[in-house]
Scaffold this active site. Structure first.
Site, PDB file in Angstrom:
ATOM      1  N   ASP A  27     -57.160  51.262 -53.371  1.00  0.00           N
ATOM      2  CA  ASP A  27     -57.575  49.874 -53.163  1.00  0.00           C
ATOM      3  C   ASP A  27     -56.932  49.445 -51.850  1.00  0.00           C
ATOM      4  OD1 ASP A  27     -58.111  47.200 -53.169  1.00  0.00           O
ATOM      5  OD2 ASP A  27     -56.875  46.693 -54.914  1.00  0.00           O
ATOM      6  N   LYS A  87     -58.012  43.946 -42.252  1.00  0.00           N
ATOM      7  CA  LYS A  87     -59.246  44.232 -42.994  1.00  0.00           C
ATOM      8  C   LYS A  87     -60.331  43.184 -42.674  1.00  0.00           C
ATOM      9  CE  LYS A  87     -60.723  44.758 -47.832  1.00  0.00           C
ATOM     10  NZ  LYS A  87     -60.229  44.673 -49.213  1.00  0.00           N
ATOM     11  N   GLU A 193     -65.172  46.316 -55.008  1.00  0.00           N
ATOM     12  CA  GLU A 193     -63.916  45.993 -55.718  1.00  0.00           C
ATOM     13  C   GLU A 193     -64.155  45.480 -57.146  1.00  0.00           C
ATOM     14  OE1 GLU A 193     -62.139  43.659 -52.598  1.00  0.00           O
ATOM     15  OE2 GLU A 193     -61.728  45.456 -51.431  1.00  0.00           O
ATOM     16  N   ASP A 216     -62.929  38.341 -58.582  1.00  0.00           N
ATOM     17  CA  ASP A 216     -61.823  39.006 -57.868  1.00  0.00           C
ATOM     18  C   ASP A 216     -61.496  38.200 -56.611  1.00  0.00           C
ATOM     19  OD1 ASP A 216     -60.067  40.610 -56.492  1.00  0.00           O
ATOM     20  OD2 ASP A 216     -61.399  42.335 -56.319  1.00  0.00           O
TER      21      ASP A 216
HETATM   22  N1  LIG Z   1     -48.837  33.625 -58.340  1.00  0.00           N
HETATM   23  C1  LIG Z   1     -49.691  33.509 -57.309  1.00  0.00           C
HETATM   24  N2  LIG Z   1     -50.254  32.324 -57.017  1.00  0.00           N
HETATM   25  C2  LIG Z   1     -51.089  32.196 -55.968  1.00  0.00           C
HETATM   26  N3  LIG Z   1     -51.420  33.190 -55.149  1.00  0.00           N
HETATM   27  C3  LIG Z   1     -50.890  34.399 -55.403  1.00  0.00           C
HETATM   28  C4  LIG Z   1     -50.000  34.626 -56.479  1.00  0.00           C
HETATM   29  N4  LIG Z   1     -49.628  35.939 -56.461  1.00  0.00           N
HETATM   30  C5  LIG Z   1     -50.248  36.492 -55.412  1.00  0.00           C
HETATM   31  N5  LIG Z   1     -50.999  35.573 -54.767  1.00  0.00           N
HETATM   32  C6  LIG Z   1     -51.795  35.759 -53.540  1.00  0.00           C
HETATM   33  O1  LIG Z   1     -52.780  36.741 -53.762  1.00  0.00           O
HETATM   34  C7  LIG Z   1     -53.070  37.404 -52.536  1.00  0.00           C
HETATM   35  C8  LIG Z   1     -52.981  38.892 -52.748  1.00  0.00           C
HETATM   36  O2  LIG Z   1     -53.838  39.242 -53.772  1.00  0.00           O
HETATM   37  P1  LIG Z   1     -54.406  40.701 -53.908  1.00  0.00           P
HETATM   38  O3  LIG Z   1     -53.298  41.664 -53.865  1.00  0.00           O
HETATM   39  O4  LIG Z   1     -55.318  40.696 -55.067  1.00  0.00           O
HETATM   40  O5  LIG Z   1     -55.243  40.762 -52.549  1.00  0.00           O
HETATM   41  P2  LIG Z   1     -55.750  42.013 -51.755  1.00  0.00           P
HETATM   42  O6  LIG Z   1     -56.282  43.008 -52.714  1.00  0.00           O
HETATM   43  O7  LIG Z   1     -54.703  42.436 -50.822  1.00  0.00           O
HETATM   44  O8  LIG Z   1     -56.923  41.370 -50.880  1.00  0.00           O
HETATM   45  P3  LIG Z   1     -58.510  41.579 -50.902  1.00  0.00           P
HETATM   46  O9  LIG Z   1     -58.879  42.137 -52.221  1.00  0.00           O
HETATM   47  O10 LIG Z   1     -59.051  40.198 -50.679  1.00  0.00           O
HETATM   48  O11 LIG Z   1     -58.780  42.471 -49.757  1.00  0.00           O
HETATM   49  C9  LIG Z   1     -52.046  36.926 -51.512  1.00  0.00           C
HETATM   50  O12 LIG Z   1     -52.629  35.939 -50.694  1.00  0.00           O
HETATM   51  C10 LIG Z   1     -50.964  36.326 -52.404  1.00  0.00           C
HETATM   52  O13 LIG Z   1     -50.242  35.297 -51.756  1.00  0.00           O
HETATM   53 MG   LIG Z   2     -58.126  43.172 -53.722  1.00  0.00          MG
END
Ligand SMILES: Nc1ncnc2c1ncn2[C@@H]1O[C@H](COP(=O)(O)OP(=O)(O)OP(=O)(O)O)[C@@H](O)[C@H]1O
Ligand SMILES: [Mg+2]
Length: 636
Positions: A27, A87, A193, A216
């Site tokens: 991922d 990304k 995703e 998501d």
């Molecule tokens: N408790 C929370 N409350 C609000 N936001 C959160 C919390 N925990 C994580 N995040 C936010 O979620 C985001 C990361 O989420 P995730 O890891 O699902 O994204 P990603 O997979 O990296 O991105 P994408 O799938 O969009 O490419 C960050 O912006 C983070 O600040």
């Molecule tokens: Mg993601």
């Protein structure tokens, strides 16, 4: 030259290819990435070198590359050389308005070179600039994940299934495949995703046919899909994606708000102050996450800029007000999913919330209000669900399966594919939400007398005018039957493979002249195969150099941490007096401090670390030798 539409088509399905085990699931998120493997009938989330299940999608350059945790950690002191949010730029052109928007919020320098988006890094030591293609930077993260998996599994990993946002067009998909190739990985399949999330969820939690809505909401995109799931089958019914809506946007809004607050209360304008913005961004993200469980977040940054300590108490209410535009976009993305599909909101049994941003209470409230008849699943959701799904799919594509979890996958296109006809109209050949893989053909003719060639422009998008859609490729067909307009019969065929990627062919039914385009090969804005090969070799070379630097640093660290303990176990155990021990401690402390100061410094090279290690050894040996000499003199 242009041409217009005559008649219609045929459909076929492609078969599935299998690959050698192991195939990892990746991922590659905007903010965090993870890697999983299917082994012993279960999916294992592979921990990184710190034992964490996910690795920050952050790369820094300080002479050599830092990737993941270490890159993120030093971001605050080295903002211009710490790269994230890449990304969001994948597969885009420099002049894309989205690039311009993203670029404004980033502390590092984005520029254009040979039509490609690059990052410029200044190197004070040799007063030169270094320029990196953004695909190369993204490849660093994949290289890291590949290496994490290879050392965990004890075999080199070469194949991967990689998850991507639903809204990625063909150019962005191809960019992802190229990035993997630079990192030494073959993408055996791309998966959207939310589809990956629902495969993982279905395997563990679904017992009977269930209509599942996957929401998501990550760091960079909001991806949603309505699906029908059984344990063995999943069918995508509808999908929708907001490519520029994610956690990062909340952070940017909060930073903007805080910059305004600082201006109003002090008159200082920090809009272009990169270091201050970086510090505010880190704190804004923390505050946002705190506000998911608390009503107020206390932001404290000492020395935000020289001599100015910043404090602000951000309430959840204010956070919601500042981000109202983003919440509105969440609502419209959900609504757009149910416009054309037969499945309606009331038909959804379960909504699964995936992605860090779906923890925001207001987001959950929006979902709950919209899906009053459905069960909202938010407590069983693992952050790694997407990665787990990618690994399950990866396993089903291996030749030497362990125990297979078989499932049937019915996927649908997220964006329509078409050609440009007379008057810049978009003539759709493959409509949005078509099941794929598939092959569709349409027949066209000429619009001018004795026209012998046509230029075929291929677009993706939903507008009836090509101007508002994305041009993903162009190719020419020559040798057309010489005849008055409207007579030649030209068949244009669009074939979508398992990744939902297009190969287009054109064929003159009368002259049998044909021309073919695999979109990925001919797009001028993309890397050529030669570029990819060169970058892959450069990456391999740097992997070697980075390994050397990391090894030297860890040897030095080991010395700092273990030397005194080792002494206590050695023949010097009783021989060293207080004053010598004190001297050794001082030397070790000074060297530790040096390492702390230089660990992330742009100017400090592998050779500098090696010199420091050698000097440290020399100084310590000197004390020990002195002691030995004294002991042997005493023996005499
Ligand atoms: N408790 C929370 N409350 C609000 N936001 C959160 C919390 N925990 C994580 N995040 C936010 O979620 C985001 C990361 O989420 P995730 O890891 O699902 O994204 P990603 O997979 O990296 O991105 P994408 O799938 O969009 O490419 C960050 O912006 C983070 O600040
Ligand atoms: Mg993601």
């Amino acid at each position: 030259m242009l041409f217009f539409f005559l008649g219609l088509f045929s459909i076929t399905q492609a078969t599935e290819e299998l690959y050698d085990y192991p195939i990892i699931g990746i991922d590659l998120g905007t903010t965090y990435s993870s890697v999983c493997i299917f082994r012993d009938d279960k999916v294992e989330i592979i921990p990184n070198e710190y034992g964490f299940k996910s690795t920050p999608t952050v790369v820094a350059f300080n002479g050599t590359f830092l990737i993941g945790e270490e890159a993120k950690e030093q971001g605050i002191i080295n903002p211009q050389n710490t790269f994230y949010d890449i990304k969001r730029l994948t597969g885009r052109t420099y002049l894309d308005p989205n690039v311009n928007r993203v670029k404004k919020g980033l502390p590092f320098t984005i520029m254009q070179e040979n039509d490609k988006i690059c990052i410029k890094v200044s190197q004070p030591r040799n007063k030169s600039n270094k320029i990196f293609n953004i695909d190369y930077i993204q490849a660093k993260v994949l290289t890291k994940l590949k290496n994490i998996a290879s050392s965990y599994l004890g075999v080199p990993v070469k194949n991967a299934v990689i998850s991507i946002p639903i809204g990625f067009n063909d150019i962005q998909k191809q960019a992802t495949i190229d990035i993997a190739e630079i990192a030494g990985l073959k993408v055996v399949r791309l998966i959207s995703e939310p589809n990956a999330a629902v495969i993982a969820y279905g395997r563990d939690y679904v017992t009977e046919k269930t209509n599942i809505f996957v929401f998501d909401f990550g760091g960079g995109t909001l991806d949603i899909a309505a699906t029908i799931v059984t344990k063995q089958k999943f069918e995508e019914i509808d999908n929708s994606s907001e490519m520029n809506l994610g956690g990062e946007d909340f952070d940017f809004n909060v930073v903007k708000y805080l910059v305004d607050q600082i201006y109003n209360s002090t008159g200082m304008n920090l809009t272009d102050h990169k270091k201050a913005n970086q510090a505010l961004k880190i704190e804004a993200q923390k505050a946002k996450e705190t506000l998911s469980s608390q009503e107020i977040a206390h932001i404290r940054i000492s020395n935000l800029i020289e001599g100015y300590d910043f404090q602000y108490n951000l309430t959840r209410e204010k956070f919601e007000e500042v981000n109202q535009d983003l919440f509105d976009r969440v609502i419209s993305t959900i609504n757009s999913t149910f416009i054309v599909s037969e499945t309606q909101i009331e038909d959804i049994d379960e909504v699964i919330l995936v992605g860090g941003s779906s923890r925001i209470p207001k987001v959950q409230e929006i979902v709950e209000k919209r899906f009053v008849h459905s069960k909202i699943i938010k407590d069983r959701i693992q952050d790694e669900l997407v990665c787990i799904g990618a690994a399950i799919l990866a396993n089903s594509l291996t030749k030497q399966l362990e125990k297979q979890y078989r499932f049937v996958e019915i996927k649908r296109t997220a964006i329509s594919y078409g050609v440009e006809t007379d008057k810049e109209d978009m003539n759709i050949i493959i409509p949005r939400l078509s099941r794929y893989p598939l092959v569709l053909s349409r027949f066209y003719t000429t619009i001018e007398d004795y026209q012998t060639g046509i230029s075929i422009n291929i677009f993706q998008g939903e507008s009836e005018f090509t101007e508002y859609n994305e041009k993903i490729g162009n190719f020419k067909l020559s040798g057309i039957q010489k005849a008055t307009k409207g007579v030649p019969e030209i068949e244009i065929t669009f074939a979508l493979n398992q990744n939902g990627m297009l190969t287009a062919t054109a064929f003159d039914l009368n002259t049998k002249s044909s021309s073919q385009l695999a979109i990925q090969i001919k797009n001028k804005k993309r890397l050529t195969q030669e570029d990819i090969d060169n970058l892959r070799k450069e990456n391999e070379q740097e992997e070697k150099l980075d390994r050397e630097k990391i090894q030297t640093i860890s040897k030095l660290k080991k010395y700092h941490m273990q030397f005194l303990n080792d002494i206590k176990k050695s023949k010097y155990k009783y021989a060293l007096g207080e004053s010598q021990l004190y001297e050794i401690k001082e030397i070790l402390n000074t060297s530790s401090k040096w390492l702390e100061d230089n660990r992330y410094k742009l100017q400090t090279t592998t050779q500098d670390f090696q010199n420091e290690l050698q000097n440290l050894k020399n100084s310590l040996d000197k004390i020990l030798n002195r002691q030995q000499l004294r002991d042997s003199n005493q023996d005499l």
